[in-house]
Design a protein around this motif. Structure first.
Motif, PDB file in Angstrom:
ATOM      1  N   VAL A   1      -4.228  11.842  -8.352  1.00 15.38           N
ATOM      2  CA  VAL A   1      -3.142  12.386  -9.171  1.00 15.38           C
ATOM      3  C   VAL A   1      -2.062  11.330  -9.401  1.00 15.38           C
ATOM      4  N   VAL A   2      -1.651  10.674  -8.313  1.00 14.56           N
ATOM      5  CA  VAL A   2      -0.601   9.660  -8.424  1.00 14.56           C
ATOM      6  C   VAL A   2      -1.071   8.496  -9.289  1.00 14.56           C
TER       7      VAL A   2
ATOM      8  N   ALA B   1     -11.581   6.217 -17.828  1.00 17.45           N
ATOM      9  CA  ALA B   1     -12.338   5.484 -18.854  1.00 17.45           C
ATOM     10  C   ALA B   1     -12.353   6.265 -20.162  1.00 17.45           C
TER      11      ALA B   1
ATOM     12  N   ILE C   1     -11.606   6.231  -8.055  1.00 14.46           N
ATOM     13  CA  ILE C   1     -11.986   7.436  -8.800  1.00 14.46           C
ATOM     14  C   ILE C   1     -11.047   7.649  -9.988  1.00 14.46           C
TER      15      ILE C   1
ATOM     16  N   PHE D   1     -11.534  18.136  -9.229  1.00 14.82           N
ATOM     17  CA  PHE D   1     -11.107  17.217  -8.178  1.00 14.82           C
ATOM     18  C   PHE D   1      -9.765  17.601  -7.573  1.00 14.82           C
TER      19      PHE D   1
ATOM     20  N   TRP E   1      -8.025  12.330  -0.750  1.00 13.22           N
ATOM     21  CA  TRP E   1      -8.108  11.415  -1.895  1.00 13.22           C
ATOM     22  C   TRP E   1      -7.644  12.023  -3.213  1.00 13.22           C
TER      23      TRP E   1
ATOM     24  N   LEU F   1     -12.201   5.339 -12.681  1.00 17.95           N
ATOM     25  CA  LEU F   1     -13.430   5.853 -13.292  1.00 17.95           C
ATOM     26  C   LEU F   1     -13.119   6.994 -14.253  1.00 17.95           C
ATOM     27  N   LEU F   2     -12.225   7.894 -13.803  1.00 23.41           N
ATOM     28  CA  LEU F   2     -11.906   9.077 -14.604  1.00 23.41           C
ATOM     29  C   LEU F   2     -11.116   8.731 -15.847  1.00 23.41           C
TER      30      LEU F   2
ATOM     31  N   TRP G   1      -5.103  13.596  -4.003  1.00 24.50           N
ATOM     32  CA  TRP G   1      -3.680  13.345  -4.220  1.00 24.50           C
ATOM     33  C   TRP G   1      -3.444  11.943  -4.756  1.00 24.50           C
TER      34      TRP G   1
ATOM     35  N   TYR H   1     -13.923  17.347 -14.597  1.00 27.05           N
ATOM     36  CA  TYR H   1     -13.749  16.599 -13.349  1.00 27.05           C
ATOM     37  C   TYR H   1     -12.315  16.668 -12.855  1.00 27.05           C
ATOM     38  N   ARG H   2     -11.363  16.526 -13.787  1.00 25.92           N
ATOM     39  CA  ARG H   2      -9.951  16.535 -13.389  1.00 25.92           C
ATOM     40  C   ARG H   2      -9.599  17.828 -12.672  1.00 25.92           C
TER      41      ARG H   2
END
Lengths: 357, 359
Positions: free
Chosen positions: B239-240, B131, B125, B144, B234, B128-129, B236, B140-141
């Motif tokens: 984020v990492v 891109a 994910i 999520f 997920w 994907l984010l 977390w 989305y950020r």
């Protein structure tokens, strides 16, 4: 193999659409439980519908007002529960910050003999699961009992002393025109501690039983501190490592003493860092359950999480689902809002300190 | 820069900065260490003593006249508590169906599989984010992050509600989706939190010690646990991983694109290796965290069915809070310490190995 597009990394339309579909599905899976709970919370019927309906046809806020009034049959109002939870989490976060900032600074800046050993000790403590130390704390705290009048008198005196000391210190600072952010922050923290003590004294005033550390919020807070302290040291140290040293060194060249450097240079510089660490430990303790569930026996000391579990019940049938949902929303909402507001800073903190929210 | 100015300060003051500090670092460390001594080390020592006794509810009262003296001190039982736990002796541990090695292996399996699922999903994910030119990226950020902000007790009680057999949201949703494909509603009367049936049995290895299964096909409840943990876990990793992704120089991808590398090859040859230094430590941390994650076992499954989904800390909490067997609980805590230390040594080795591989 050269492409004529302006940006070779830009997405093509087909990729864009596929990614959007996937991300929308994920977004749906994220939002579905939250929407479902929200729909349940405005449902006038305590039972769940037999068909999957997200939003009831006759929404009502009745369960919110019921929950905010008195969530369970226990004689504890919602605001009392919220106060207890706030007291515990803010108190533990504040205390662990106050104690650990000194150690974190020493670990971050100085290579003293025994540093490695002490740091390994702190890491080792972070690894111990909190539950695995509950047994001795329970037994020891249960043994600590003092006369209630003595306890009330002590906490009241401490509250007064803390109040007087903080206020006079702040006023003297203010007269010298040195009341900066740090001084105001100290004032707020000092007053908070004073209010906490005063509340404890007030809550126990007039009780006939002896004071037992185990069944008090103070005892739960101390037990929580045992788990919260290593985390705070480690997190703060990680942060302080990223704060540049040049200013401190300049101050020391100018002849500032160790203490002066710390209080006048490092603490003001580290204020955002302290705030994030405070919030992270506040978050971690906001929904603390296991210690309070095991230690506390009197309804007026119950916390939000304990009451949530009381509503769901371990084996209860006929759970009032609309109230449960309203209560969950109310309990999760404030923290989520703060989290969203300070998202950028907190996310930075999460990657740095290595914490799972 | 830092070394330069510290050299300056050394020249100016005639000594290194750490020398000038003198005793101050020790004074600064003292409050923390003192609190840890009183709040952790002393209780642990006390716990060692307790683990060799039959401490129970009747021993709790202390003499108000003396300091820390029990009115009715517990009997010394030697290693009996440890033996009872490891041999699953019902006379000692009093939890029906408890078997130490099964719980330990389930605990390990649960921690590994939940970290694996959240980490893989989180990386995918995040990529994907990340891109370039993606629409609604900010939206989305923010969205999520939401699961991470929810208190664990709320998340797990909500999932418990949704996994209910009758009128639970999951079953209702499956019914309406299944209805489209012509499945009857009865197919989806799934008893998520109580069924002993084990779907996807072929996925799991089987292993027994002395006739007791320690690895077995996981019951439906395990999947419910996995889903609940996945939902909250997920973000977390995203984020990492996002933080690490943003530090990968774009030129690498441009060069790969010029060489005609496909998206998949770019992912495996550039993205994954450069994500490793950030994601592997996070996954290891997440493992030790999930290993002792009481919430899901306690709030969601209650150890159902037949204590199969119990983990070590949830057995301990049950022992102490429901059975009130403080002596046995102390011994159990000591065993958990030993397991934690062994896991720490292993994970530390793994961390060192990955660090060495990066150099």
């Amino acid at each position: 193999m050269f492409k004529s597009t302006k940006d070779p990394n830009a997405m093509k339309m087909r990729e864009q659409l596929i990614t959007q579909v996937i991300l929308l599905l994920i977004a749906f899976s994220v939002i579905f439980p939250i929407l479902y709970v929200f729909g349940m919370s405005v449902n006038p019927d305590p039972r769940r519908p037999t068909q999957l309906v997200i939003f009831p046809s006759t929404p009502t806020l009745a369960s919110y007002s019921a929950v905010l009034d008195r969530p369970t049959a226990n004689p504890a109002t919602f605001w009392q529960l919220a106060f207890n939870s706030t007291l515990l989490s803010a108190g533990v976060a504040g205390a662990s910050l106050f104690i650990s900032v000194f150690a974190a600074y020493a670990f971050s800046r100085f290579r003293f003999a025994g540093r490695e050993f002490l740091m390994i000790l702190v890491i080792a403590l972070r690894l111990i699961p909190g539950v695995a130390i509950l047994v001795p704390l329970f037994v020891l705290f249960n043994g600590l009992r003092i006369n209630n009048t003595l306890y009330v008198a002590t906490t009241a005196a401490l509250a007064l002393a803390c109040f007087a000391f903080t206020l006079s210190w702040f006023i003297s600072r203010y007269r010298d025109n040195e009341a900066g952010t740090g001084a105001i922050l100290t004032l707020v923290v000092g007053l908070f501690v004073a209010v906490m003590m005063a509340q404890t004294a007030y809550a126990n005033y007039g009780k006939t039983d002896e004071f037992n550390l185990r069944t008090s919020l103070l005892g739960v807070g101390i037990a929580m501190l045992s788990g919260s302290l290593p985390f705070a040291v480690w997190n703060l140290k990680g942060y302080l490592d990223t704060v540049p040293k040049e200013l401190e060194e300049a101050a020391r060249i100018d002849g500032a003493s160790f203490n002066q450097t710390f209080f006048r240079i490092v603490l003001p510089l580290a204020a955002p860092v302290l705030a994030i660490t405070f919030f992270l430990s506040f978050m971690g303790n906001w929904a603390e359950f296991y210690i309070s569930w095991m230690f506390l026996t009197e309804p007026e000391t119950y916390t939000l999480s304990m009451t949530l579990w009381n509503i769901v019940g371990q084996y209860a049938a006929n759970i009032p689902w609309n109230r449960f949902a309203a209560y969950s929303m109310v309990m999760a909402f404030p923290v989520a809002v703060v989290y969203m507001l300070f998202q950028k800073q907190i996310v930075g903190g999460l990657t740095l300190g290595g914490v799972k929210g | 820069m830092a070394t330069f100015s510290s050299r300056v300060s050394r020249i100016m003051s005639g000594s290194g900065s750490s020398d000038k500090a003198g005793l101050w670092p020790y004074i600064f460390v003292t409050p923390t260490i003192a609190f840890m001594l009183v709040l952790t080390f002393m209780p642990v020592l006390f716990q060692v003593w307790m683990s060799f006794t039959d401490f129970s509810l009747s021993n709790l009262r202390m003499d108000p006249e003396k300091f820390m003296a029990f009115i009715n001190p517990p009997k010394n039982v030697g290693l009996e508590n440890y033996r009872g736990i490891l041999a699953a002796d019902q006379a000692v541990i009093k939890i029906a169906g408890f078997y130490f090695w099964r719980t330990l292996f389930f605990n390990l399996w649960w921690a590994v599989s939940s970290v694996f699922t959240t980490t893989v999903a989180g990386i995918v994910i995040a990529v994907l984010l990340n891109a370039e030119g993606l629409w609604f990226k900010k939206f989305y950020r923010v969205l999520f992050i939401l699961p991470m902000t929810m208190p664990s007790i709320v998340v797990n009680t909500v999932w418990r509600n949704m996994f209910d057999r009758e009128n639970g949201a999951i079953n209702l949703a499956l019914m309406s989706i299944g209805g489209v494909f012509g499945f009857s509603p009865e197919t989806f009367q799934i008893d998520w939190l109580g069924s002993v049936s084990a779907p996807l049995a072929w996925l799991f290895p089987e292993l027994s010690i002395a006739g007791q299964p320690i690895l077995f096909p996981m019951p439906t409840t395990y999947f419910a646990m996995l889903i609940s943990n996945f939902w909250r876990g997920w973000p977390w990793v995203v984020v990492v991983a996002t933080a690490a992704l943003q530090s990968i120089p774009k030129e690498l991808y441009e060069a790969a694109a010029m060489d005609g590398a496909s998206g998949v090859r770019k992912f495996f040859n550039i993205t994954l290796p450069l994500l490793k230094p950030a994601v592997v430590p996070a996954a290891i941390l997440s493992f030790s965290w999930t290993f002792n994650l009481l919430d899901i076992s306690y709030f969601l499954t209650q150890g159902q069915p037949f204590y199969q989904t119990e983990i070590l800390v949830s057995v301990l909490y049950r022992l102490v809070n429901e059975q009130r067997l403080y002596g046995v609980g102390a011994a159990f805590s000591m065993i958990i310490f030993v397991v934690s230390i062994i896991l720490f040594i292993i994970t530390n080795r793994m961390l060192k190995a990955t660090e060495a591989a990066d150099v």
